[in-house]
Motif scaffolding. Sequence first.
Motif, PDB file in Angstrom:
ATOM      1  N   ILE A 131       2.211   4.183  -4.690  1.00 43.31           N
ATOM      2  CA  ILE A 131       3.167   3.325  -3.995  1.00 43.31           C
ATOM      3  C   ILE A 131       2.493   2.481  -2.922  1.00 43.31           C
ATOM      4  O   ILE A 131       2.895   1.348  -2.657  1.00 43.31           O
ATOM      5  CB  ILE A 131       4.298   4.183  -3.383  1.00 43.31           C
ATOM      6  N   THR A 132       1.469   3.026  -2.291  1.00 38.81           N
ATOM      7  CA  THR A 132       0.772   2.300  -1.230  1.00 38.81           C
ATOM      8  C   THR A 132       0.189   1.007  -1.783  1.00 38.81           C
ATOM      9  O   THR A 132      -0.462   1.010  -2.831  1.00 38.81           O
ATOM     10  CB  THR A 132      -0.333   3.175  -0.619  1.00 38.81           C
ATOM     11  N   ARG A 133       0.392  -0.091  -1.075  1.00 35.34           N
ATOM     12  CA  ARG A 133       0.009  -1.410  -1.565  1.00 35.34           C
ATOM     13  C   ARG A 133      -0.976  -2.108  -0.628  1.00 35.34           C
ATOM     14  O   ARG A 133      -0.893  -1.974   0.596  1.00 35.34           O
ATOM     15  CB  ARG A 133       1.244  -2.301  -1.727  1.00 35.34           C
TER      16      ARG A 133
ATOM     17  N   GLN B 166      -4.597  13.539 -10.937  1.00 35.44           N
ATOM     18  CA  GLN B 166      -3.589  13.189  -9.941  1.00 35.44           C
ATOM     19  C   GLN B 166      -2.474  14.218  -9.947  1.00 35.44           C
ATOM     20  O   GLN B 166      -2.345  15.026 -10.863  1.00 35.44           O
ATOM     21  CB  GLN B 166      -3.014  11.796 -10.245  1.00 35.44           C
ATOM     22  N   ILE B 167      -1.657  14.155  -8.914  1.00 40.58           N
ATOM     23  CA  ILE B 167      -0.473  14.991  -8.824  1.00 40.58           C
ATOM     24  C   ILE B 167       0.709  14.084  -8.511  1.00 40.58           C
ATOM     25  O   ILE B 167       0.560  13.068  -7.820  1.00 40.58           O
ATOM     26  CB  ILE B 167      -0.642  16.086  -7.740  1.00 40.58           C
ATOM     27  N   GLY B 168       1.854  14.401  -9.044  1.00 36.85           N
ATOM     28  CA  GLY B 168       3.038  13.568  -8.817  1.00 36.85           C
ATOM     29  C   GLY B 168       4.233  14.138  -9.536  1.00 36.85           C
ATOM     30  O   GLY B 168       4.179  15.212 -10.153  1.00 36.85           O
TER      31      GLY B 168
ATOM     32  N   VAL C  96       3.559  11.988  -1.593  1.00 36.16           N
ATOM     33  CA  VAL C  96       4.532  13.008  -1.965  1.00 36.16           C
ATOM     34  C   VAL C  96       5.894  12.353  -2.161  1.00 36.16           C
ATOM     35  O   VAL C  96       6.103  11.183  -1.829  1.00 36.16           O
ATOM     36  CB  VAL C  96       4.616  14.114  -0.894  1.00 36.16           C
ATOM     37  N   GLY C  97       6.823  13.107  -2.716  1.00 48.52           N
ATOM     38  CA  GLY C  97       8.155  12.548  -2.956  1.00 48.52           C
ATOM     39  C   GLY C  97       8.318  12.160  -4.409  1.00 48.52           C
ATOM     40  O   GLY C  97       7.914  12.878  -5.323  1.00 48.52           O
TER      41      GLY C  97
END
Length: 419
Positions: free
Chosen positions: A143-145, A405-407, A134-135
């Motif tokens: 973003i997660t790597r 996806q959602i974003g 979220v964000g």
Amino acid sequence: MNQLTQPAPFPATSAVDYESLAARFRPIFKRIAEGALQRERTRALPYEQIGWLKAAGFGAVRVPLEYGGGGASLPQLARLLIELAEADSALPQALRGHFAFVEDRLNAAPGASRDAWLERFVAGDLVGNAWTEVGDVKIGDVITRVSRDGDRWVVNGRKYYSTGSIFADWIDVYARRDDGLDVIAAVSTHQPGVGHRDDWDGFGQRTTGSGTSTFENAVVEEAHIIDFATRFKYQTAFYQLVLIAVIAGTGRAIVRDVAEEVRNRKRVYSHGNAAAVRDDAQVQQVVGEIAARVYAAEATAWRAAEAVQRAYDTHFGEDREAEHDANVHAELETAKAQVAVAQLVLPAATDLFNALGASGTSEQKLLDRHWRNARTAASHNPLIYKERIIGNWEINGTEPPYVWQIGAGKPAQEQRAAG
């Protein structure tokens, strides 16, 4: 016709007798139901109840018999989830990510890695879910790597809607590797780099253990980093099938509770139709219509599960065209089922109050929880988009999206400039 040799499917997934399989779990479902109202009232997470299911092998019902699992077909899994949802709709949703990861491993190529996961499931290991961010994350980005840290791989990021992860031994984390490859990282929760917060604030499904999962240099074995492109093709249909079962099971709970309330009600209205509410023809009609709606919802869920089973079966065949068609069919069947089941159960969750007096709205009874839970489960994949996808197929033959996806979208001024 494009043909390609595939490994043989796990045998006899439909040969298991459902009643014998369900009999193993029904005493546990009954115990779960006994405390469901109190857990709802106090928002107590069902750690103990999840433990009962783990110990009974519920998480391994799809694992083949020869590996020590239950050998259930997908329609049988759906029926079990409906029964569990009748007891407490939070629990099958909390296990949604687990069963999806099991399904992915069942579709994986034969070998030591696949067998090791099946053995973990039979031993009771559960897998949670951590995909959504979220964000400011934009659609299509993550973003997660997953990165190299010396001779090990580590995961860093923050996820929300991580349903069931607070109960899990592993978490199915959607992430991006440093080289740009989108992957699934199966991260062990038994390490200091993994954290959870039960900060889900929805008005329904409040005890699913959803909320925030954080990963700070959480170690993941290289063998547990899976190319997302290899993920089982009918995954969206499968995820939706679990939610359909949740809603249909909620419907069964509505029938159970409204019938019990009417059966035990002592007070009658002067302008009613009988000396006892249970004998009032209009009240009986209300309950009968609710039961019929839920019957249709459950039958719809079973039909959708059969379509998902076909997608599983064709994966192991040699006909790639048949597999493709089965995947399309599974997506459309579950989309139709989502719309239909929601439209059947949500009105039933409201109509139950037509069979009761004002006392039916008591906070002690919490009968409103059925609508709140069904509405929340039905909101995960917006109905309006499913309806459009179905209509586009029927009119234009446009295939449904298999992964979405959602974003964050583009700002209005950026959209105008692009147009």
